[in-house]
Write a protein that holds these residues in place. Structure first.
Motif, PDB file in Angstrom:
ATOM      1  N   MET A   3       0.880  -1.168   0.000  1.00 32.30           N
ATOM      2  CA  MET A   3       0.000   0.000   0.000  1.00 32.30           C
ATOM      3  C   MET A   3       0.913   1.211   0.000  1.00 32.30           C
ATOM      4  O   MET A   3       1.823   1.301   0.814  1.00 32.30           O
ATOM      5  N   THR A   4       0.681   2.119  -0.925  1.00 33.91           N
ATOM      6  CA  THR A   4       1.532   3.275  -1.098  1.00 33.91           C
ATOM      7  C   THR A   4       0.715   4.545  -0.934  1.00 33.91           C
ATOM      8  O   THR A   4      -0.358   4.677  -1.532  1.00 33.91           O
ATOM      9  N   ASN A   5       1.256   5.458  -0.142  1.00 30.57           N
ATOM     10  CA  ASN A   5       0.644   6.772   0.044  1.00 30.57           C
ATOM     11  C   ASN A   5       1.705   7.826  -0.227  1.00 30.57           C
ATOM     12  O   ASN A   5       2.799   7.773   0.341  1.00 30.57           O
ATOM     13  N   VAL A   6       1.396   8.772  -1.098  1.00 32.64           N
ATOM     14  CA  VAL A   6       2.294   9.860  -1.430  1.00 32.64           C
ATOM     15  C   VAL A   6       1.646  11.159  -0.980  1.00 32.64           C
ATOM     16  O   VAL A   6       0.494  11.431  -1.319  1.00 32.64           O
ATOM     17  N   SER A  13       0.244  18.761 -11.867  1.00 35.37           N
ATOM     18  CA  SER A  13      -0.753  18.303 -12.842  1.00 35.37           C
ATOM     19  C   SER A  13      -1.143  16.844 -12.598  1.00 35.37           C
ATOM     20  O   SER A  13      -0.406  16.088 -11.948  1.00 35.37           O
ATOM     21  N   ALA A  14      -2.273  16.469 -13.166  1.00 35.66           N
ATOM     22  CA  ALA A  14      -2.705  15.068 -13.094  1.00 35.66           C
ATOM     23  C   ALA A  14      -1.674  14.175 -13.776  1.00 35.66           C
ATOM     24  O   ALA A  14      -1.402  13.062 -13.309  1.00 35.66           O
ATOM     25  N   GLN A  15      -1.082  14.643 -14.851  1.00 33.25           N
ATOM     26  CA  GLN A  15      -0.064  13.875 -15.566  1.00 33.25           C
ATOM     27  C   GLN A  15       1.150  13.626 -14.665  1.00 33.25           C
ATOM     28  O   GLN A  15       1.686  12.517 -14.629  1.00 33.25           O
ATOM     29  N   PHE A  16       1.574  14.636 -13.920  1.00 32.72           N
ATOM     30  CA  PHE A  16       2.697  14.494 -12.994  1.00 32.72           C
ATOM     31  C   PHE A  16       2.355  13.461 -11.927  1.00 32.72           C
ATOM     32  O   PHE A  16       3.135  12.552 -11.652  1.00 32.72           O
ATOM     33  N   ARG A  17       1.177  13.591 -11.323  1.00 30.16           N
ATOM     34  CA  ARG A  17       0.778  12.679 -10.248  1.00 30.16           C
ATOM     35  C   ARG A  17       0.697  11.240 -10.752  1.00 30.16           C
ATOM     36  O   ARG A  17       1.150  10.311 -10.080  1.00 30.16           O
ATOM     37  N   THR A  18       0.138  11.048 -11.928  1.00 27.79           N
ATOM     38  CA  THR A  18       0.054   9.707 -12.517  1.00 27.79           C
ATOM     39  C   THR A  18       1.450   9.140 -12.759  1.00 27.79           C
ATOM     40  O   THR A  18       1.708   7.957 -12.492  1.00 27.79           O
ATOM     41  N   ALA A  19       2.369   9.966 -13.260  1.00 28.65           N
ATOM     42  CA  ALA A  19       3.739   9.510 -13.510  1.00 28.65           C
ATOM     43  C   ALA A  19       4.438   9.120 -12.214  1.00 28.65           C
ATOM     44  O   ALA A  19       5.217   8.157 -12.184  1.00 28.65           O
ATOM     45  N   VAL A  20       4.177   9.831 -11.128  1.00 27.91           N
ATOM     46  CA  VAL A  20       4.757   9.475  -9.830  1.00 27.91           C
ATOM     47  C   VAL A  20       4.265   8.096  -9.404  1.00 27.91           C
ATOM     48  O   VAL A  20       5.060   7.221  -9.046  1.00 27.91           O
ATOM     49  N   ALA A  38      -0.249  -5.982  -8.278  1.00 24.66           N
ATOM     50  CA  ALA A  38      -0.440  -5.619  -6.871  1.00 24.66           C
ATOM     51  C   ALA A  38      -0.155  -4.138  -6.689  1.00 24.66           C
ATOM     52  O   ALA A  38       0.962  -3.745  -6.377  1.00 24.66           O
ATOM     53  N   PHE A  39      -1.166  -3.325  -6.918  1.00 24.88           N
ATOM     54  CA  PHE A  39      -0.978  -1.896  -6.688  1.00 24.88           C
ATOM     55  C   PHE A  39      -2.210  -1.300  -6.023  1.00 24.88           C
ATOM     56  O   PHE A  39      -3.331  -1.491  -6.469  1.00 24.88           O
ATOM     57  N   PHE A  40      -1.966  -0.638  -4.924  1.00 26.31           N
ATOM     58  CA  PHE A  40      -2.977   0.045  -4.140  1.00 26.31           C
ATOM     59  C   PHE A  40      -2.303   1.334  -3.688  1.00 26.31           C
ATOM     60  O   PHE A  40      -1.482   1.328  -2.761  1.00 26.31           O
ATOM     61  N   MET A  41      -2.619   2.440  -4.379  1.00 26.28           N
ATOM     62  CA  MET A  41      -1.831   3.650  -4.232  1.00 26.28           C
ATOM     63  C   MET A  41      -2.725   4.887  -4.154  1.00 26.28           C
ATOM     64  O   MET A  41      -3.743   4.955  -4.832  1.00 26.28           O
ATOM     65  N   THR A  42      -2.294   5.841  -3.334  1.00 22.82           N
ATOM     66  CA  THR A  42      -3.001   7.115  -3.251  1.00 22.82           C
ATOM     67  C   THR A  42      -2.000   8.258  -3.231  1.00 22.82           C
ATOM     68  O   THR A  42      -0.847   8.092  -2.827  1.00 22.82           O
ATOM     69  N   ILE A  43      -2.480   9.409  -3.668  1.00 20.81           N
ATOM     70  CA  ILE A  43      -1.747  10.662  -3.510  1.00 20.81           C
ATOM     71  C   ILE A  43      -2.649  11.598  -2.733  1.00 20.81           C
ATOM     72  O   ILE A  43      -3.843  11.717  -3.036  1.00 20.81           O
ATOM     73  N   THR A  44      -2.083  12.250  -1.751  1.00 19.37           N
ATOM     74  CA  THR A  44      -2.796  13.261  -0.992  1.00 19.37           C
ATOM     75  C   THR A  44      -2.080  14.578  -1.207  1.00 19.37           C
ATOM     76  O   THR A  44      -0.869  14.675  -0.996  1.00 19.37           O
ATOM     77  N   GLU A  45      -2.831  15.578  -1.659  1.00 18.37           N
ATOM     78  CA  GLU A  45      -2.257  16.898  -1.872  1.00 18.37           C
ATOM     79  C   GLU A  45      -2.590  17.792  -0.679  1.00 18.37           C
ATOM     80  O   GLU A  45      -3.691  17.730  -0.133  1.00 18.37           O
ATOM     81  N   HIS A  46      -1.621  18.609  -0.315  1.00 21.80           N
ATOM     82  CA  HIS A  46      -1.757  19.464   0.868  1.00 21.80           C
ATOM     83  C   HIS A  46      -1.485  20.922   0.523  1.00 21.80           C
ATOM     84  O   HIS A  46      -0.532  21.219  -0.205  1.00 21.80           O
ATOM     85  N   GLU A  47      -2.299  21.805   1.077  1.00 26.43           N
ATOM     86  CA  GLU A  47      -2.013  23.239   0.996  1.00 26.43           C
ATOM     87  C   GLU A  47      -0.741  23.507   1.805  1.00 26.43           C
ATOM     88  O   GLU A  47      -0.380  22.729   2.692  1.00 26.43           O
ATOM     89  N   PRO A  63      10.132  22.886  -3.202  1.00 24.02           N
ATOM     90  CA  PRO A  63       8.716  22.754  -2.822  1.00 24.02           C
ATOM     91  C   PRO A  63       8.034  21.539  -3.447  1.00 24.02           C
ATOM     92  O   PRO A  63       6.917  21.200  -3.084  1.00 24.02           O
ATOM     93  N   ASP A  64       8.696  20.863  -4.384  1.00 20.30           N
ATOM     94  CA  ASP A  64       8.129  19.679  -5.032  1.00 20.30           C
ATOM     95  C   ASP A  64       8.391  18.384  -4.262  1.00 20.30           C
ATOM     96  O   ASP A  64       8.195  17.286  -4.800  1.00 20.30           O
ATOM     97  N   LEU A  65       8.810  18.492  -3.016  1.00 16.64           N
ATOM     98  CA  LEU A  65       9.099  17.329  -2.171  1.00 16.64           C
ATOM     99  C   LEU A  65       7.948  16.333  -2.186  1.00 16.64           C
ATOM    100  O   LEU A  65       6.782  16.706  -2.061  1.00 16.64           O
ATOM    101  N   LEU A  66       8.298  15.061  -2.333  1.00 18.46           N
ATOM    102  CA  LEU A  66       7.347  13.953  -2.252  1.00 18.46           C
ATOM    103  C   LEU A  66       7.646  13.152  -0.994  1.00 18.46           C
ATOM    104  O   LEU A  66       8.779  12.718  -0.791  1.00 18.46           O
ATOM    105  N   LEU A  67       6.654  12.959  -0.152  1.00 14.92           N
ATOM    106  CA  LEU A  67       6.783  12.078   1.009  1.00 14.92           C
ATOM    107  C   LEU A  67       6.084  10.774   0.637  1.00 14.92           C
ATOM    108  O   LEU A  67       4.860  10.728   0.497  1.00 14.92           O
ATOM    109  N   ILE A  68       6.879   9.726   0.443  1.00 10.68           N
ATOM    110  CA  ILE A  68       6.373   8.446  -0.056  1.00 10.68           C
ATOM    111  C   ILE A  68       6.449   7.422   1.068  1.00 10.68           C
ATOM    112  O   ILE A  68       7.530   7.117   1.565  1.00 10.68           O
TER     113      ILE A  68
END
Length: 140
Positions: A3-6, A13-20, A38-47, A63-68
């Protein structure tokens, strides 16, 4: 079945998020041998006010830091994880162009019995036969 959470700041962009997500999934498969389905993945965007991370320790980040954060079944050794970290950084640098300093990865390992893929089945390798009846659980 990891299970992956970013977590990331809003604005990509949606394209960027999909590529991640695609890059993480491919690295899990290619570097750790995770099943390709086996993929169960989410991205959460934060202000900005809801995303606090040190941007200078142990090196500067953008500012483009990804916490994976990836939850996996326990059992991989330090070399497996190191190979995965390197592979993922290279993959995300190639597409969608993430700076390696902006890829912060945390793996959480859990015992196999801590997974249920649904239907109340126990164990991450539970398989549902064609009849729809639960199969016996096989831990690996």
């Amino acid at each position: 079945m990891p299970m992956t959470n970013v977590s990331m700041r809003t604005g990509q962009s949606a394209q960027f998020r999909t590529a991640v997500l695609k890059g993480i999934h491919e690295s899990l498969h290619e570097a750790l041998g995770i099943h390709p389905e086996a993929f169960f993945m989410t991205i959460t965007e934060h202000e900005e006010a809801n995303f606090l991370a040190n941007m200078t320790f142990p090196f500067e980040r953008s500012p483009d830091l990804l916490l994976i954060q990836i939850t996996l079944t326990a059992g991989r050794d330090a070399e497996d994880k190191k190979r995965f970290y390197e592979h993922l950084v290279e993959k995300l640098q190639a597409s969608p162009g993430v700076d390696p300093a902006d890829v912060f990865i945390n793996i959480i390992e859990v015992a196999s019995e801590n997974w249920s893929p649904g239907r109340g089945l126990a164990g991450r390798n539970s398989v549902i036969p064609a009849t729809g009846a639960p199969a016996t659980t096989a831990a690996s």
